[in-house]
Design a protein around this motif. Structure first.
Motif, PDB file in Angstrom:
ATOM      1  N   MET A 127      -9.707   0.730   1.449  1.00 43.54           N
ATOM      2  CA  MET A 127      -9.935  -0.671   1.930  1.00 43.54           C
ATOM      3  C   MET A 127     -11.305  -0.845   2.864  1.00 43.54           C
ATOM      4  O   MET A 127     -11.351   0.134   3.731  1.00 43.54           O
ATOM      5  N   ILE A 135      -9.119   3.539   5.181  1.00 44.93           N
ATOM      6  CA  ILE A 135      -9.467   2.372   5.580  1.00 44.93           C
ATOM      7  C   ILE A 135     -10.758   2.343   6.695  1.00 44.93           C
ATOM      8  O   ILE A 135     -10.656   3.258   7.388  1.00 44.93           O
ATOM      9  N   GLU A 157     -12.469  -6.714   2.093  1.00 46.71           N
ATOM     10  CA  GLU A 157     -11.916  -7.898   3.012  1.00 46.71           C
ATOM     11  C   GLU A 157     -13.143  -8.702   3.582  1.00 46.71           C
ATOM     12  O   GLU A 157     -13.782  -7.941   4.278  1.00 46.71           O
ATOM     13  N   ILE A 178     -10.118  -2.371  -1.988  1.00 50.55           N
ATOM     14  CA  ILE A 178     -10.272  -3.684  -1.516  1.00 50.55           C
ATOM     15  C   ILE A 178     -11.241  -3.748  -0.748  1.00 50.55           C
ATOM     16  O   ILE A 178     -11.632  -2.919   0.343  1.00 50.55           O
ATOM     17  N   TYR A 180       0.917  -1.183   0.118  1.00 52.68           N
ATOM     18  CA  TYR A 180      -0.148   0.120   0.038  1.00 52.68           C
ATOM     19  C   TYR A 180       0.909   1.285  -0.045  1.00 52.68           C
ATOM     20  O   TYR A 180       0.518   2.460  -0.806  1.00 52.68           O
TER      21      TYR A 180
END
Length: 931
Positions: free
Chosen positions: A603, A652, A681, A679, A591
């Protein structure tokens, strides 16, 4: 002294306002007056219309309240009743009577009598009309709350929002007030909506088009929002809707040529060989529209599948992506609008997920306008069978968003309502819902017979005039237009459609313009060969060290937990002393170096800030204040220094407990942000199936259906470690089954360096594909799962990793495997001292590196036993995929668990027994297949 002095008649307007304030926000009223009003309410409930004794708030003395004041307060109660329940008694249904609700708003239900109608009450001050008779107050309230627009808002807890709404409603008594030119514009857009559907119904008899007939006022509504939004400074308009009315919207709002739509109706093939396309009412569109005032606005309608409401989170993600990339300091300049169906908004759970994201830091978009095209019916299902709530829009109350219910046959009211909604959104940055109550002229599609299931309703619809004709008669009666004007509108638009139809029949094929092509300039399409090319992902060692330094130093003067300090110190030791970098370091270094290279990173997912397995700690918190610090954002790359205002940072966010909605949001974000490593997750890979609709309809198929590239990365923790059926498998087999040609990348990395290069490769190529990575759990801290900084700096992504410990000539068994299972097998090999077995790791499962695998097989010429080994059951994992894509795999000996319906055993003992048995079969081909 007059014991009623505190209720002096000269101040009754003030007391009425104070009581009104008490009714709405009890805690905002001074305690003694609150007790006084509580006493009054208690007296009303228990004494009927008799005497009411209250406590003087000035001295506590019990006094009997004068009847004049009681009446004044009862009028305030009546006003509050209209505000709270007036929407139940509106004239909003164009084709049938509304359900009856009790109690009604009759004056008798508020302790008043018909004889009070001519009495003057100061409570009129509350409504902005001054002292007025009860009759005048009721007339005002009926116009505001019970005409063609019903408003729900009294549950909102912010006084400034409620007061803003009430003030707006009282202006013009919530009645439209358009001039002649504005009325003609509304009629023109209505005519386009009606004529377009009529033309298609004549020229393409029986073909599915999911017509807007019965809800045509949607078109002037959308037109008005765009025009007014542009005046507010909105630059980007992002819209999502399902099928009904979509073709009409594409043509009459988004400017898609009717010729292109006619070509699609004719079923002509696409000019591009690589493009499968989709049905016409799923396609997206992007265009630049010039408003009547000369302003330019970029308008986008997102492509959608048949899964109703699936496009909602995608629209929100697109809007947020545009805001972060282009309008970070003015997010209101991107306006998301979602058009729903009544059955869908009430029935689809993803709507709740999207609504719950509306005010969250990682997902908010500055307010969305939701418009429900309410047909009062699903496919064939009556609304009484489709929901338990009073309205299909009751979901809005979750976030205390205002709701406007509007009669779709009153286009001026519709436009008035949507402009109200726009103003509220721009003022408060919050969602607003419009319930556009109309009907559906035909069945679910134009070949369907609705009278089978709703004979009474469709008899009424069959006798009902269309909205344009109703409105035209109204304008003719008021002298705004004449018959010649209406004939001109109809003839001009029909002539244009005829010309477009003639032109379309000269075309041999059709093309589809990619959605949001303005965001994707410079990117190319990539086939499988292109995807298999080597990509330079190397990094200057100094750059790596700079990132490592940033993530291994806590800011001074702040107090951190001892464990956080130890964690950060360990990062420093890994990089600068032992040169053994783990998985978390691989992620953070990837990153950080991408940030330095000019990309940015987003993310989100459940608990991603720390990481489900406490490995990432991308955010560290100050112990005593819980201040959040992202160490990666301390990096100062050349791109960030050179480009003023660039968003070179890591974002994030811990997500709500949602997969469907959040994956959809992040997919939309990636669609609008090709230069962002986006992203999502999963908390455990097993939970990804909550987002299966997004995977099936968008992630795996969007490039074929809609020409959409998308670089979303999905991290799915996967591995069999005895944690049971729902904490073992990321369902690798499902993703691999969806893989075709060049639609995505699927990987299962075994080293930190390979993960590092894979993430960098995702951004370094000049195309975008979804990337699904099966990530580890126990391996996050495994002593052998480490890489050197030299492997980070000078290496590259390895699709296959050969066994560099093997003596090729000694190898009798060549074992292909993937992921965590490799380390289990190596451990057994070391325990048994076997040097005749080699393990080859397939790191990229799709596109499968067939060439590299074949070359490895040839290299081990003495191996007479070639094995595919996996820890998953045989009907799961990668085995079936291998058989489809690698010819040599048909002769492999397979070592796996047997076929199971559940991914893994719940018993730890049973898990261990099965797992060891699979490993046994790898090392001894004479052992019978695992039962």
């Amino acid at each position: 002294m007059d014991k009623f002095s505190f209720l002096n008649a000269a101040h009754t307007a003030y007391f009425a306002e104070l009581y009104d304030q008490y009714l709405q926000y009890p805690d905002s009223v001074e305690p003694s007056w609150r007790a006084f009003f509580q006493g009054f309410d208690f007296g009303v409930e228990n004494s009927g219309n008799g005497e009411i004794v209250v406590e003087n708030p000035e001295n506590g003395e019990a006094v009997e309240m004068p009847q004049s004041v009681i009446k004044e307060f009862q009028v305030v109660k009546l006003i509050d009743g209209y505000r709270t329940r007036g929407h139940l008694f509106t004239r909003t249904n164009p084709v049938r009577e509304r359900r009856k609700y009790s109690p009604t708003l009759d004056v008798e239900n508020f302790g008043l009598e018909k004889s009070d109608l001519d009495s003057t009450f100061n409570a009129g001050e509350i409504l902005g009309i001054g002292p007025a008779t009860l009759k005048e107050i009721i007339v005002h309230l009926e116009k505001v709350y019970c005409d063609s627009i019903g408003v729900e808002y009294m549950y909102i807890r912010k006084p400034e929002e409620v007061q803003w709404i009430q003030k707006r409603l009282n202006i013009n008594e919530n009645q439209p007030n358009f001039n002649a030119d504005q009325k003609k514009k509304i009629l023109r857009k209505l005519n386009e909506a009606v004529s377009f559907e009529s033309f298609l119904h004549t020229k393409y008899v029986g073909q599915k088009r999911f017509s807007l007939e019965g809800g045509e006022s949607l078109i002037p509504a959308l037109d008005s929002i765009i025009e007014k939004a542009a005046d507010y400074g909105v630059k980007d308009f992002v819209m999502g809707m399902a099928h009904r009315g979509r073709l009409n919207t594409l043509t009459n709002i988004f400017g898609k040529s009717a010729k292109d739509i006619f070509t699609e109706f004719d079923g002509k093939d696409y000019a591009e060989e690589f493009f499968d396309g989709d049905v016409k009412y799923h396609l997206g569109w992007t265009s630049c529209r010039k408003t009547d005032s000369g302003k330019e606005i970029n308008i986008n309608i997102a492509p959608n599948p048949s899964h109703l409401e699936a496009v909602g989170p995608v629209v929100e993600g697109i809007a947020r992506g545009k805001q972060d990339r282009h309008y970070r300091n003015n997010i209101e300049q991107v306006l998301p609008i979602i058009v729903h169906g009544d059955a869908a908004i009430a029935g689809q759970g993803v709507v709740y997920e999207v609504v719950q994201m509306a005010q969250l830091e990682g997902y908010k978009t500055g307010g969305t306008i939701h418009i429900v095209v309410n047909n009062q019916i699903g496919f064939t299902t009556n609304y009484l069978d489709a929901r338990s709530s009073t309205y299909c829009t009751d979901i809005a109350k979750v976030t205390l968003s205002p709701i406007l219910h509007v009669n779709a046959d009153d286009p001026e009211a519709v436009v008035h309502a949507v402009l109200f909604a726009l103003d509220f959104r721009m003022e408060f940055g919050r969602d607003v819902f419009i319930d556009l109550l109309g009907y559906r002229k035909y069945g679910h599609n134009e070949g369907d017979e609705p009278r089978f299931t709703q004979p009474k309703l469709y008899k009424a619809i069959g006798e009902h005039k269309n909205t344009r004709d109703i409105y035209a008669e109204k304008l003719k009666a008021s002298g705004v237009i004449n018959d010649d004007f209406l004939t001109m509108l109809e003839d001009d638009y029909k002539k244009k459609l005829e010309e477009d139809l003639e032109d379309s029949r000269k075309e041999e094929s059709t093309t589809v313009t990619p959605f949001m092509q303005d965001e994707w300039q410079g990117f190319e399409n990539a086939d499988e060969d292109k995807m298999m090319e080597e990509v330079d992902t190397t990094v200057d060692p100094k750059q790596l060290a700079e990132v490592a330094e940033a993530i291994s130093q806590l800011p001074e003067g702040k107090k951190f937990m001892r464990k956080i300090k130890k964690l950060v110190e360990l990062r420093h030791k890994m990089f600068f002393e032992t040169n053994k970098l783990d998985w978390a370091m691989a992620e953070l270094l990837a990153y950080g170096t991408l940030l330095q290279d000019g990309y940015y990173v987003r993310m989100s997912g459940q608990d991603v800030e720390r990481g489900t397995f406490s490995h990432r700690h991308a955010i560290v918190k100050v112990e005593d204040s819980e201040e959040e610090i992202i160490l990666l954002n301390q990096i100062k790359g050349t791109f960030c220094d050179a480009k003023q205002g660039a968003s070179c940072d890591l974002q994030i966010y811990n997500s709500p407990l949602s997969e469907y909605g959040v994956v959809g949001f992040d997919y939309g974000y990636a669609m609008a942000s090709p230069n962002c490593l986006t992203i999502w997750e999963a908390q455990f890979g097993d939970f990804v199936n909550g987002a299966q609709i997004m995977i099936d309809q968008y992630i795996s198929a969007a490039e074929d259906k809609w020409k959409l590239q998308n670089g979303l990365v999905m991290l799915l923790p996967h591995g069999y470690e005895g944690q049971g059926a729902e904490h073992s498998s990321g369902r690798m087999e499902r993703f691999l089954q969806l893989c075709a040609k060049d639609n995505m990348v699927v990987a299962d990395c075994t080293t930190p360096a390979n993960m590092f290069h894979l993430l960098r490769r995702q951004m370094k190529v000049n195309y975008r594909k979804p990337l699904v990575i099966f990530t580890p759990k126990s391996l996050l801290r495994h002593p052998k799962v480490v890489s050197t900084k030299e492997e980070f700096a000078a290496g590259g992504f390895q699709k296959v990793i050969d066994d560099d410990t093997a003596d090729v000539k000694k190898i009798k068994s060549l074992v292909f495997c993937t992921g965590k299972f490799y380390y289990d097998l190596v451990e057994r090999r070391e325990e048994n001292g076997r040097d005749d077995v080699a393990f080859v790791r397939v790191e990229q499962l799709f596109p499968l590196p067939q060439k590299e695998m074949s070359e490895i097989i040839k290299k081990y010429e003495n191996a007479d036993d070639i094995v595919w080994a996996q820890e998953e059951p045989r009907n799961m994992g990668a085995y079936a995929h291998l058989l489809l894509h690698f010819e040599e795999a048909k002769s492999f000996r397979v070592c796996s668990r047997r076929f199971y319906g559940s991914p893994a055993a719940g018993s730890g003992a049973r898990f261990k027994k099965r797992h060891e048995k699979v490993i046994d079969t790898v090392f001894d081909k004479n052992i019978e297949y695992v039962k």
